[in-house]
Write a protein that holds these residues in place. Sequence first.
Motif, PDB file in Angstrom:
ATOM      1  N   PRO A 199      11.305  24.612 -35.857  1.00  0.00           N
ATOM      2  CA  PRO A 199      10.157  25.503 -36.119  1.00  0.00           C
ATOM      3  C   PRO A 199       9.684  25.468 -37.564  1.00  0.00           C
ATOM      4  O   PRO A 199       8.483  25.583 -37.833  1.00  0.00           O
ATOM      5  CB  PRO A 199      10.693  26.888 -35.736  1.00  0.00           C
ATOM      6  N   SER A 210       9.142   7.540 -24.870  1.00  0.00           N
ATOM      7  CA  SER A 210       8.221   8.650 -25.090  1.00  0.00           C
ATOM      8  C   SER A 210       6.811   8.305 -24.635  1.00  0.00           C
ATOM      9  O   SER A 210       6.084   9.159 -24.112  1.00  0.00           O
ATOM     10  CB  SER A 210       8.217   9.034 -26.571  1.00  0.00           C
ATOM     11  N   ILE A 257      11.171  14.850 -22.721  1.00  0.00           N
ATOM     12  CA  ILE A 257      10.698  16.135 -22.201  1.00  0.00           C
ATOM     13  C   ILE A 257       9.536  16.656 -23.045  1.00  0.00           C
ATOM     14  O   ILE A 257       9.428  16.351 -24.236  1.00  0.00           O
ATOM     15  CB  ILE A 257      11.831  17.178 -22.136  1.00  0.00           C
ATOM     16  N   SER A 258       8.677  17.449 -22.414  1.00  0.00           N
ATOM     17  CA  SER A 258       7.430  17.871 -23.064  1.00  0.00           C
ATOM     18  C   SER A 258       7.684  18.652 -24.350  1.00  0.00           C
ATOM     19  O   SER A 258       6.927  18.533 -25.317  1.00  0.00           O
ATOM     20  CB  SER A 258       6.595  18.708 -22.093  1.00  0.00           C
ATOM     21  N   GLU A 259       8.767  19.446 -24.376  1.00  0.00           N
ATOM     22  CA  GLU A 259       9.055  20.248 -25.560  1.00  0.00           C
ATOM     23  C   GLU A 259       9.348  19.391 -26.784  1.00  0.00           C
ATOM     24  O   GLU A 259       9.171  19.845 -27.915  1.00  0.00           O
ATOM     25  CB  GLU A 259      10.255  21.176 -25.295  1.00  0.00           C
ATOM     26  N   MET A 260       9.789  18.158 -26.548  1.00  0.00           N
ATOM     27  CA  MET A 260      10.153  17.285 -27.654  1.00  0.00           C
ATOM     28  C   MET A 260       9.036  16.313 -28.031  1.00  0.00           C
ATOM     29  O   MET A 260       9.179  15.555 -28.994  1.00  0.00           O
ATOM     30  CB  MET A 260      11.413  16.490 -27.299  1.00  0.00           C
ATOM     31  N   GLN A 261       7.942  16.338 -27.297  1.00  0.00           N
ATOM     32  CA  GLN A 261       6.880  15.371 -27.578  1.00  0.00           C
ATOM     33  C   GLN A 261       6.271  15.536 -28.977  1.00  0.00           C
ATOM     34  O   GLN A 261       5.985  14.525 -29.638  1.00  0.00           O
ATOM     35  CB  GLN A 261       5.795  15.467 -26.504  1.00  0.00           C
ATOM     36  N   TRP A 315       7.753  16.461 -31.724  1.00  0.00           N
ATOM     37  CA  TRP A 315       8.705  15.834 -32.642  1.00  0.00           C
ATOM     38  C   TRP A 315       8.649  14.325 -32.528  1.00  0.00           C
ATOM     39  O   TRP A 315       8.625  13.608 -33.538  1.00  0.00           O
ATOM     40  CB  TRP A 315      10.122  16.332 -32.355  1.00  0.00           C
ATOM     41  N   ALA A 351      16.732  15.501 -25.303  1.00  0.00           N
ATOM     42  CA  ALA A 351      15.294  15.232 -25.372  1.00  0.00           C
ATOM     43  C   ALA A 351      14.811  14.317 -24.271  1.00  0.00           C
ATOM     44  O   ALA A 351      13.598  14.205 -24.023  1.00  0.00           O
ATOM     45  CB  ALA A 351      14.950  14.603 -26.716  1.00  0.00           C
TER      46      ALA A 351
END
Length: 210
Positions: A41, A113, A119-123, A125, A208
């Motif tokens: 964050p 990627s 996973i979408s939450e790690m895209q 990054w 991820a």
Amino acid sequence: MSLKVIGTGVGRTGTYSLKLAINELGLGPCHHMEEVLIHMPEQLPLWQDAVAGNPNFGAIYDGYPAAVDWPTAGFHRELFAAYPDAKFILTHRDPERWADSFGATIYKLCAMSETGGVISEMQPWMAMAMAVIAKTGFPLGLDRDGLCAAFEAHMVAVKATIPASQLLVYEVKEGWEPLCAFLGVPVPDGPFPNTNNRGEFWDKVAPAVA
């Protein structure tokens, strides 16, 4: 606190072992891509701004007197301008062995990627990481020969930017002695850290992967 030790070597050149070594020498905490993941964050927006051309190194490295690995390695010119008195460490290894390791780990994760394998939450990054890696000279689509050439070009670019008196060109297999001599600290009694092989890499990034 400002950066005093800056690693300009790219991922898969022993950067995680170097991070552990710097911490063991009492010169840390040392920033590494792992820190971006742990403190996403706070860290990710700062690196997104840096990729966009607006780095705030004071905020990025707040609390870190040392940094290695990507994203740091993609900003050696900017970091030398910001910290002209720092000591720089260029980790390296045989280009072909590096290309094989990079291709089987970081580069493979970047390609995954692109096809929905993260996973979408790690895209966000991954997008930042891929942008930094491309900025360093390694866009997706390079073959083994292209990776080797880009690796050698990065070595040349760092040596052309950092004065030789402030730059240690270093393989982690050399151990403590050259590193400690360069940093002006005593050699520890224990063994030099040796970690983050290909299996360990995939264990670290497993959360991820979709």
